[in-house]
Design a protein around this motif. Structure first.
Motif: not given
Length: 456
Positions: A334-336, A405-409
């Motif tokens: 997701i983050a990538v 994890r989406a927020k971090i990305a």
């Protein structure tokens, strides 16, 4: 023509090049023209307000991130979970939900006003001018979504649901960065970024309404048409009484929220309802600003100075978990996908769409501009924050592991885009500053620069 590289500004540039045998004539379409003097002044006012809003947005995000990773993180979670509102109307919502559904409706109301004004009475009412930012916005949405989907195809359908997260450009953040690193860049580039971001917002809200509405209740949605129609009727008659308009707007919002469609859609619909041009009875279009511009002046400071920063405070607080937690989060598919979409997909999509418009319309960049300027803006458009965080919550559920994890990305991708754009645009900014120092900007007694008067 093919997209040839125009002259690159340097310290020896004497100013706009004079027509020559190979210089396009007056009828040649131009990309990033400076537009009208009146529109330039209006855009400048918007940019100043959005720049201040971007600074406040950054403060809200930093406070949220620091608070969520401090020993007092429990207090942050408790604050977000505070619930209030009338339960009988199903509006007993948490503070975080009020920020996402309520305050962002103000943000999208202003976006709706701005978009309608641009295409009804602004410089973009000319289809030739509108083609470039519209195409760039579409490219900047399509390519990031495609790259995210490719990255997450083998990871499961649940993760693919976040395909729209890297498609949105945060107008306030991007303009705040541009104000710091690109003070001497031509105004046409700033106008292009602003218009692209506004069209981007419209595409984002359409995506939210179509793809992130799981349970649709037709009854409340149809009922919302009644107060919306009354609101439209009053504003068409140029009624400005807040005690009439605000209750109708709030009722429209509440019914859209109850229908299952994200409540921010109501903000856009209300913005589209407001007339742009003054009625003939009030003096016509030459008698001053219309109701849309009046509302925009009233609500943009609320949106940029309060609504969006509070949303950032309520949404950007994600627990990173140290360096190991950061590595785990950023290596998740997701983050990538989000990182690739924001940092790679946005620039490719915007540049490709802009080049295609130039290629098939035989348009030239305006005098003094170069394609590297467009590269810098395209990279800067990879700053996705407000709407990206909202879509992440809708896609994965607020507070879920995937959402975290989406927020971090989103934060990491936006930071990377800002840093890369800084490298490119700082170089270009120095070149344009040397030109400004070498040339005196002429202005007549009426205060309008001669360069604008020559084009009238």
């Amino acid at each position: 023509m093919t997209a040839s590289t125009p002259r690159t500004p340097d310290s020896s540039s004497p100013g706009p090049s004079k027509p020559g045998p190979n210089t396009p004539g007056p009828s040649t379409p131009r990309l990033f023209g400076r537009g009208s003097w009146g529109e330039a002044g209006r855009i400048g006012d918007i940019l100043r307000k959005e720049t201040i809003g971007g600074a406040l947005l950054l403060v809200g995000a930093v406070v949220a991130l620091g608070w969520a990773n401090s020993p007092w993180s429990a207090g942050y979670d408790a604050l977000r979970a505070v619930t209030f509102g009338p339960a009988a109307l199903h509006l007993d919502l948490s503070l975080a939900t009020w920020a996402a559904d309520g305050l962002l409706a103000i943000f999208f109301f202003v976006a709706g006003l701005e978009l309608k004004r641009e295409f009804v009475a602004g410089d973009l009412s000319d289809p030739r001018r509108a083609a470039v930012p519209i195409a760039a916005a579409v490219g900047g949405v399509a390519v990031p979504a495609l790259l995210y989907t490719i990255v997450n195809l083998t990871a499961g359908s649940g993760q693919v649901r976040g395909w729209a997260i890297p498609t949105a450009t945060d107008i306030a953040f991007a303009l705040a960065v541009l104000a710091v690193i690109g003070r001497h860049l031509p105004a046409a580039l700033r106008t292009f970024l602003l218009t692209l971001a506004v069209v981007d917002d419209l595409l984002a809200i359409a995506i939210i309404a179509i793809f992130y509405t799981d349970d649709l209740s037709v009854g409340p949605l149809l009922a919302a048409l009644v107060p919306l129609a009354l609101f439209w009727f009053l504003v068409q008659r140029r009624v400005r009484s807040w005690w009439l308009l605000l209750p109708l707007a709030a009722l429209t919002w509440a019914l859209v929220h109850e229908s299952g469609v994200h409540a921010t859609v109501a903000g856009v619909l209300l913005g589209f309802a407001v007339p742009v041009i003054r009625s003939q009875r009030a003096g016509g279009p030459d008698a001053g600003p219309g109701l849309a511009e009046h509302f925009e002046h009233r609500f943009r400071p609320i949106s940029a100075g309060f609504a969006v920063p509070v949303f950032a405070l309520m949404s950007a607080g994600v627990t990173v978990g140290g360096m190991n937690g950061l590595v785990v989060a950023l290596t998740d598919p997701i983050a990538v996908g989000i990182l690739v979409g924001l940092v790679v997909g946005k620039p490719i999509g915007i540049l490709a769409a802009t080049w295609l418009v130039a290629r098939f319309t035989r348009a030239e960049l305006d005098d003094g501009l170069a394609w590297v300027d467009v590269v810098g803006l395209a990279i800067l458009a990879g700053i996705g924050f407000t709407v990206s965080l909202l879509i992440g919550e809708l896609a994965f559920g607020a507070g879920s592991v995937s959402d975290e994890r989406a927020k971090i990305a989103v934060l990491a991708g936006s930071l990377a885009a800002a840093l890369l754009a800084t490298v490119v645009l700082r170089i270009r900014n120095r070149a344009y500053r040397r030109i400004e120092e070498a040339e005196a900007v002429d202005a007549d007694r009426d205060g309008t620069p001669d360069v604008y008067q020559r084009e009238m």
